[in-house]
Motif scaffolding. Structure first.
Motif, short mmCIF file in Angstrom:
data_model
loop_
_atom_site.label_atom_id
_atom_site.label_comp_id
_atom_site.label_asym_id
_atom_site.label_seq_id
_atom_site.Cartn_x
_atom_site.Cartn_y
_atom_site.Cartn_z
N GLY A 1 28.34 31.83 35.98
CA GLY A 1 28.90 30.80 35.11
C GLY A 1 29.49 31.46 33.89
O GLY A 1 30.06 32.56 33.95
N SER A 2 29.33 30.82 32.77
CA SER A 2 29.78 31.34 31.48
C SER A 2 29.16 30.43 30.44
O SER A 2 28.91 29.25 30.71
CB SER A 2 31.30 31.26 31.38
N ILE A 3 28.99 30.95 29.24
CA ILE A 3 28.53 30.04 28.19
C ILE A 3 29.57 28.94 27.96
O ILE A 3 29.22 27.87 27.47
CB ILE A 3 28.20 30.77 26.86
N SER B 1 39.68 49.18 41.33
CA SER B 1 39.26 48.50 40.11
C SER B 1 40.47 48.16 39.24
O SER B 1 41.53 48.76 39.38
CB SER B 1 38.30 49.40 39.35
N ARG B 2 40.27 47.22 38.33
CA ARG B 2 41.32 46.94 37.33
C ARG B 2 41.70 48.21 36.60
O ARG B 2 42.83 48.43 36.25
CB ARG B 2 40.78 45.92 36.33
N ASP B 3 40.70 49.05 36.35
CA ASP B 3 40.95 50.38 35.80
C ASP B 3 41.08 51.31 37.00
O ASP B 3 40.09 51.78 37.56
CB ASP B 3 39.77 50.79 34.90
N ALA C 1 32.70 42.86 47.74
CA ALA C 1 33.76 41.97 48.21
C ALA C 1 34.76 41.71 47.09
O ALA C 1 34.37 41.32 45.99
CB ALA C 1 33.14 40.65 48.67
N ASP C 2 36.03 41.95 47.39
CA ASP C 2 37.05 41.73 46.36
C ASP C 2 38.41 41.67 47.04
O ASP C 2 38.54 41.96 48.24
CB ASP C 2 37.00 42.87 45.31
N LEU C 3 39.41 41.33 46.27
CA LEU C 3 40.79 41.30 46.79
C LEU C 3 41.22 42.69 47.22
O LEU C 3 41.94 42.86 48.20
CB LEU C 3 41.74 40.77 45.73
N1 LIG Z 1 33.54 39.48 30.76
C1 LIG Z 1 33.00 38.46 30.11
O1 LIG Z 1 32.85 38.52 28.88
C2 LIG Z 1 32.54 37.21 30.85
C3 LIG Z 1 31.94 36.20 30.10
C4 LIG Z 1 31.50 35.04 30.74
C5 LIG Z 1 31.65 34.90 32.11
N2 LIG Z 1 32.24 35.89 32.82
C6 LIG Z 1 32.36 35.67 34.28
O2 LIG Z 1 31.90 36.81 34.96
C7 LIG Z 1 32.63 36.98 36.18
C8 LIG Z 1 33.22 38.38 36.23
O3 LIG Z 1 34.04 38.57 35.09
P1 LIG Z 1 34.58 40.02 34.66
O4 LIG Z 1 34.61 40.05 33.18
O5 LIG Z 1 33.86 41.07 35.40
O6 LIG Z 1 36.10 39.89 35.18
P2 LIG Z 1 37.08 41.01 35.75
O7 LIG Z 1 38.44 40.41 35.61
O8 LIG Z 1 36.80 42.33 35.13
O9 LIG Z 1 36.66 41.12 37.29
C9 LIG Z 1 36.82 40.03 38.15
C10 LIG Z 1 36.87 40.57 39.57
O10 LIG Z 1 37.03 39.43 40.43
C11 LIG Z 1 38.03 39.73 41.38
N3 LIG Z 1 38.68 38.50 41.83
C12 LIG Z 1 39.50 37.69 41.11
N4 LIG Z 1 39.95 36.69 41.90
C13 LIG Z 1 39.40 36.89 43.12
C14 LIG Z 1 39.51 36.21 44.36
N5 LIG Z 1 40.28 35.13 44.50
N6 LIG Z 1 38.78 36.67 45.42
C15 LIG Z 1 38.02 37.78 45.30
N7 LIG Z 1 37.90 38.48 44.16
C16 LIG Z 1 38.59 38.04 43.08
C17 LIG Z 1 39.01 40.64 40.64
O11 LIG Z 1 39.82 41.38 41.54
C18 LIG Z 1 38.07 41.49 39.81
O12 LIG Z 1 37.65 42.65 40.50
C19 LIG Z 1 33.68 35.88 36.21
O13 LIG Z 1 33.22 34.80 36.99
C20 LIG Z 1 33.77 35.47 34.75
O14 LIG Z 1 34.22 34.14 34.60
C21 LIG Z 1 32.70 37.04 32.22
#
Ligand SMILES: NC(=O)c1ccc[n+]([C@@H]2O[C@H](COP(=O)([O-])OP(=O)(O)OC[C@H]3O[C@@H](n4cnc5c(N)ncnc54)[C@H](O)[C@@H]3O)[C@@H](O)[C@H]2O)c1
Length: 295
Positions: free
Chosen positions: A190-192, A51-53, A45-47
């Motif tokens: 979540g996140s740290i 992918s971003r890439d 499920a996503d927008l």
């Molecule tokens: N990458 C990190 O280091 C890190 C660290 C701590 C927490 N997180 C958490 O992990 C989760 C994923 O992060 P990531 O690094 O993979 O980010 P990312 O930006 O690579 O991917 C996020 C994905 O969420 C989708 N998205 C964004 N808004 C949306 C919406 N309104 N509805 C549906 N999809 C939506 C985007 O299209 C994207 O595919 C997030 O909740 C982020 O806060 C990531």
């Protein structure tokens, strides 16, 4: 390509269904691929499926082309109806009309795209509101919809509940404490920075702290119904969120005791532990951070 190794029935998620939000990129993509590799039907499920890439094959296509099962669902997590439709897709694909696993992973980055975020005095209200909408309301929507579906299902044993060997000293689970099983497992991302403050991330950190306590509350409310809810809190991973590299000054403040940063698969492994191997773990806040929050 080398043939995929077979998966033992005790490690398998065959016959289970999952919805993963934010599955097109980053951590969500890795989680979706891991769940599918273990045999689950995964609604990605996503927008957008892209992918971003944009050079990457969309997650659901990669799953299907490798012999797995799943589908894309266009979801904006701020829109409850779109999440409900994704869950309906999973339930329709389930042999027992179930949603077994819900991963509320979608999130948005804590740094403003168009202006430096030097602290809350520079955070724009519209930016902060969007962070709250996606990161917190999105998880509320996904958890709300998943619990409503899971309450309609009967408890089912997880692979870990089947892995009982009295010869090796395991208590005979059925005999000892009655029937086992779970109606479903919810993992929220979540996140740290929801556990400790994150530099220049007031809205983001607040949203992630909200995710943690939302999840704890759901865990308490639905433990009696055998619905597990846990939070995974990634630390500083090698992959950046969003499309912009992290500001070098902020990156320098993000230290990890472990000699390298986390990979997406480290986070995916934690999710698998919770949804497959840990039926009695609920309300936990699992840091996957190379020791950052222990310091
Ligand atoms: N990458 C990190 O280091 C890190 C660290 C701590 C927490 N997180 C958490 O992990 C989760 C994923 O992060 P990531 O690094 O993979 O980010 P990312 O930006 O690579 O991917 C996020 C994905 O969420 C989708 N998205 C964004 N808004 C949306 C919406 N309104 N509805 C549906 N999809 C939506 C985007 O299209 C994207 O595919 C997030 O909740 C982020 O806060 C990531």
């Amino acid at each position: 390509m080398a043939a995929l190794r077979p998966i033992s029935s005790l490690s398998s998620l065959a016959g289970r269904t999952a919805v993963v939000t934010g599955a097109s990129s980053g951590l969500g993509r890795s989680i979706a691929l891991r769940l599918a590799r273990l045999g689950a039907y995964v609604v990605c499920a996503d927008l957008s499926p892209v992918s971003r890439d944009a050079s990457l094959v969309p997650t659901h296509e990669l799953i299907v082309s490798n012999g797995g099962s799943g589908a894309f669902a266009e979801v904006n997590v701020t829109d409850l109806a779109s999440i409900e439709a994704a869950i309906a897709l999973a339930v329709a694909a389930s042999p027992r009309a179930r949603l077994d696993i819900m991963v509320n992973n979608a999130g948005t980055i804590g740094h403003q795209a168009d202006a430096p975020n030097l602290g809350i005095h520079t955070e724009q209200p519209a930016f902060a509101q969007n962070v709250f909408n996606v990161n917190l309301m999105g998880v509320w929507n996904g958890t709300h919809a998943a619990v409503r579906q899971m309450l309609t299902q009967e408890p089912e044993k997880l692979p870990a509940d089947e892995d009982v060997d009295v010869r090796l000293g395991d208590p005979e689970v059925e005999g000892q404490d009655g029937p086992r099983g779970s109606r479903g497992s919810i993992v929220n991302m979540g996140s740290i920075h929801g556990m400790v403050g994150g530099p220049s991330e007031a809205a983001y950190s607040a949203s992630k702290a909200g995710v943690i306590n939302l999840t704890r509350t759901v865990a308490i409310d639905y433990a009696k119904d055998r619905i597990a809810a846990n939070v995974v809190c990634p630390g500083y991973c090698a992959i950046n969120m969003g499309s912009k590299p992290t500001d070098p000054e902020i990156a320098a403040r993000r230290l990890t005791p472990w000699p390298h940063r986390g990979a997406a698969r480290d986070v995916a492994n934690a999710v698998i532990y919770l949804v497959r191997d840990a039926p009695w773990v609920t309300g936990s806040v699992l840091a996957v951070d190379g020791g950052t929050t222990a310091d």
